[in-house]
Every structure is written in C-alpha cells, then in structure tokens.
Design a protein around this motif. Sequence first.
Motif, short mmCIF file in Angstrom:
data_model
loop_
_atom_site.label_atom_id
_atom_site.label_comp_id
_atom_site.label_asym_id
_atom_site.label_seq_id
_atom_site.Cartn_x
_atom_site.Cartn_y
_atom_site.Cartn_z
N ALA A 82 0.78 -0.72 0.02
CA ALA A 82 0.13 -0.13 0.03
C ALA A 82 0.62 1.06 0.25
N GLY A 83 2.28 0.50 0.41
CA GLY A 83 2.95 2.03 0.08
C GLY A 83 3.32 3.63 1.40
N LEU A 84 2.92 2.54 2.47
CA LEU A 84 2.50 2.86 3.81
C LEU A 84 4.57 2.87 4.35
N ALA A 85 4.80 2.24 4.21
CA ALA A 85 6.47 2.14 4.70
C ALA A 85 6.95 3.74 3.88
N THR A 86 6.98 3.87 2.78
CA THR A 86 7.34 5.32 2.73
C THR A 86 6.52 6.34 2.73
N GLN A 87 5.41 6.10 3.17
CA GLN A 87 5.20 7.46 3.58
C GLN A 87 5.10 8.08 5.26
N THR A 88 4.77 7.05 6.11
CA THR A 88 5.70 6.49 7.59
C THR A 88 6.64 7.42 7.43
N SER A 89 7.96 7.07 6.39
CA SER A 89 8.92 7.61 6.47
C SER A 89 8.84 9.59 6.47
N SER A 90 8.64 9.91 4.81
CA SER A 90 8.00 10.58 5.22
C SER A 90 7.74 11.97 5.96
N LEU A 91 6.17 10.80 6.25
CA LEU A 91 6.26 11.56 7.52
C LEU A 91 6.35 11.83 8.78
N THR A 92 7.99 10.75 8.81
CA THR A 92 8.68 11.47 10.08
C THR A 92 9.58 12.52 10.00
N VAL A 93 9.75 12.53 7.95
CA VAL A 93 10.61 13.89 8.13
C VAL A 93 10.36 15.38 8.26
N ALA A 94 9.03 15.27 7.43
CA ALA A 94 7.79 16.40 7.66
C ALA A 94 7.85 16.82 9.56
N LEU A 95 8.03 15.14 10.48
CA LEU A 95 8.21 15.68 11.76
C LEU A 95 9.07 16.62 12.09
N LYS A 96 10.46 16.02 11.93
CA LYS A 96 11.44 16.07 12.26
C LYS A 96 12.04 17.44 11.48
N ALA A 97 11.45 17.88 10.15
CA ALA A 97 11.49 19.29 9.99
C ALA A 97 10.71 20.53 10.40
N MET A 98 9.94 20.06 11.04
CA MET A 98 8.70 21.30 11.74
C MET A 98 8.69 21.45 13.42
N GLN A 99 9.57 20.16 13.86
CA GLN A 99 10.50 20.26 15.39
C GLN A 99 11.70 20.97 15.26
N ASP A 100 12.62 21.02 13.77
CA ASP A 100 13.61 21.54 13.80
C ASP A 100 13.77 23.30 14.11
N ALA A 101 12.19 23.34 12.66
CA ALA A 101 11.73 25.21 12.74
C ALA A 101 11.51 25.85 14.36
#
Length: 158
Positions: A82-101
């Motif tokens: 279903a592609g959830l594995a890549t979405q999960t990692s994309s969400l993790t990257v977005a979350l990390k960017a938001m936390q850094d900001a």
Amino acid sequence: MEKSLTTLVGMLEQMNPEIEREKRDEVDAKDYLEMLERTYAEAGGKLKTARSELERAQRDMARASQQREQADRQAEAARRAAGLATQTSSLTVALKAMQDAAQKDLASADAQMSKARLLRPTRPEEDDPNIAAALRAASGQPPVPTSLSDRLAALKAR
C-alpha cells in the motif's frame, strides 16, 4: 486335665475381646486401604487429565504463535504494497523538519528576549535625571519639565 482345660478356656475367654478388637482393626485397616487406593486412583486420573490438557494448551499456544507470526508477515506485506512504509518515513522527515523549525524559532525568541533585557534601562539610568533626560531626547520624547515655567509651557502646549 480338666483343670488345664479350664485354665485354657479361661485364657481364651479373656483373650476373646482382644481377638474381636483385632478383627475390627483388620476391617478398619482394609477399609482405609481401599479408601487410599480410590483416592490415589482419582489423583492419578486427574494427573493424566491435567497432563493431556497441558499438552493440548502447549499445542494451542504454538499454533497461535505461528498464526500471529503469519498475520504479522501478511500485514507487513500489505503495508508495503500500500506504500505506507514510505509515507511513514516521509511523515517522519516532515515531523523532524517541523521540530527543527520550532527549535530555531524558540532560540530566536530567546535571543530577542535577552536583547530586550539588555537594552531596557536599568535603575541607575532611571534615577539619574540627566541620564533619563538624555535617553528621552535620544528616543524622540520631549524633555520632562523641571522648572515651574517649563511645566506651565508644557500644559499650554497640550
């Protein structure tokens, strides 16, 4: 002879209650033995039943474990499909960017607060009339009137 026979019969008569008691003890011992045999037989049966139930439970646990592992593998395969594995990692990257900001903004706000504290006039600057007048003049505020004529002129100007 008669006397000896009488003595023997007398002895037998005296021993008769003991003989009866021994017979009753024998019957009681036999009953007790039969009761113990029944109890041990029941315990043995319960033990066999418990052992078979334990073995059945172990087999059920092993089967359940295998089914859980199979379900985990199927769920992982479906998630990847279903592609959830890549979405999960994309969400993790977005979350990390938001936390850094957010961390960067917090650091900037901290620096601005420190700057404001440093630039705020201290007590000696406010207490000294000459320094206070110079600060007012530097900020574009009119000087505070000190004499009576200056105060009257300030009231007329309003």
